[in-house]
Design a protein around this motif. Structure first.
Motif, short mmCIF file in Angstrom:
data_model
loop_
_atom_site.label_atom_id
_atom_site.label_comp_id
_atom_site.label_asym_id
_atom_site.label_seq_id
_atom_site.Cartn_x
_atom_site.Cartn_y
_atom_site.Cartn_z
N GLY A 10 16.31 -24.41 7.26
CA GLY A 10 15.26 -24.87 6.35
C GLY A 10 14.76 -26.26 6.65
N VAL A 11 14.69 -26.60 7.95
CA VAL A 11 14.19 -27.91 8.36
C VAL A 11 13.06 -27.72 9.37
CG1 VAL A 11 16.40 -29.05 7.99
CG2 VAL A 11 15.87 -28.15 10.24
N LYS A 12 12.37 -28.81 9.66
CA LYS A 12 11.28 -28.76 10.63
C LYS A 12 11.87 -28.68 12.05
CE LYS A 12 8.04 -31.32 7.82
NZ LYS A 12 7.18 -32.47 7.68
N PRO A 13 11.18 -28.00 12.95
CA PRO A 13 11.66 -27.88 14.33
C PRO A 13 11.94 -29.24 14.99
CG PRO A 13 9.90 -26.32 13.97
CD PRO A 13 9.97 -27.19 12.73
N SER A 14 11.18 -30.26 14.61
CA SER A 14 11.40 -31.58 15.22
C SER A 14 12.78 -32.13 14.90
CB SER A 14 10.32 -32.57 14.77
OG SER A 14 10.33 -32.71 13.36
N ALA A 15 13.30 -31.82 13.70
CA ALA A 15 14.64 -32.27 13.33
C ALA A 15 15.70 -31.60 14.21
CB ALA A 15 14.91 -31.98 11.86
N ILE A 16 15.48 -30.35 14.50
CA ILE A 16 16.41 -29.60 15.36
C ILE A 16 16.33 -30.13 16.79
CG2 ILE A 16 16.92 -27.33 16.37
CD1 ILE A 16 17.70 -27.57 13.41
N THR A 17 15.13 -30.44 17.25
CA THR A 17 14.94 -30.93 18.62
C THR A 17 15.75 -32.20 18.86
OG1 THR A 17 12.74 -29.96 18.74
CG2 THR A 17 13.23 -31.74 20.28
N VAL A 18 15.74 -33.12 17.91
CA VAL A 18 16.48 -34.37 18.06
C VAL A 18 17.98 -34.09 18.17
CG1 VAL A 18 17.12 -36.51 16.88
CG2 VAL A 18 14.74 -35.79 16.91
N MET A 19 18.49 -33.21 17.30
CA MET A 19 19.92 -32.92 17.35
C MET A 19 20.29 -32.19 18.64
SD MET A 19 22.44 -31.06 14.64
CE MET A 19 22.25 -32.36 13.44
N ILE A 20 19.47 -31.24 19.06
CA ILE A 20 19.75 -30.50 20.29
C ILE A 20 19.68 -31.46 21.48
CG2 ILE A 20 18.97 -28.66 21.83
CD1 ILE A 20 20.32 -27.65 19.25
#
Length: 142
Positions: A62-72
């Protein structure tokens, strides 16, 4: 009766959240890894989803893809995750745990099991039975 149920609800929420936080802190401390709790959770999600797209992870969390990109990005830099292109559609980028990521996740699961076992072992057998059965029953409602 409604006031009593509200009281139980508040007590349960407080106890559940505090227990979860304390278990997580103990696991992180004993794991002795540079990873954060959210990063470990991400490794678990990647393993569960079996090489997902980043957008799939974002949807699940339930977050924006940009938040996932930073963590990945951070997990790639630390060697715990790799990005790879889909076999048939090169536009699709998948994420996968590396051997190092899988190993730290397996160790985290083992440490978590030990931490929980230590806590449960503090209960007398009759209370342990009631606690686990009640929690399983409660879980079945969802």
């Amino acid at each position: 009766m409604e006031d009593e149920l509200t009281d139980y609800t508040n007590r349960f929420r407080t106890s559940f959240e505090l227990t979860h936080r304390k278990i997580s802190q103990s696991v992180l401390s004993e794991l002795n890894s540079e990873l954060t709790a959210p990063q470990l959770f991400m490794l678990a999600m990647i393993a569960k989803e079996n090489s997902p797209k980043q957008s799939q992870l974002a949807d699940k969390l339930g977050v924006k893809p940009s938040a996932i990109t930073v963590m990945i990005d951070r997990l790639v830099q630390s060697g715990h995750v790799i990005r790879k292109h889909h076999e048939t559609d090169r536009r699709i980028v998948l994420v996968e745990n590396t051997a190092e990521g899988a190993a730290v996740l397996a160790k985290a699961h083992e440490v978590q099991k030990n931490v929980i076992t230590r806590g449960l072992s503090q209960l007398p057998p009759d209370e342990l039975h009631i606690f686990v059965n009640a929690f399983e029953k409660f879980t079945s409602f969802y």
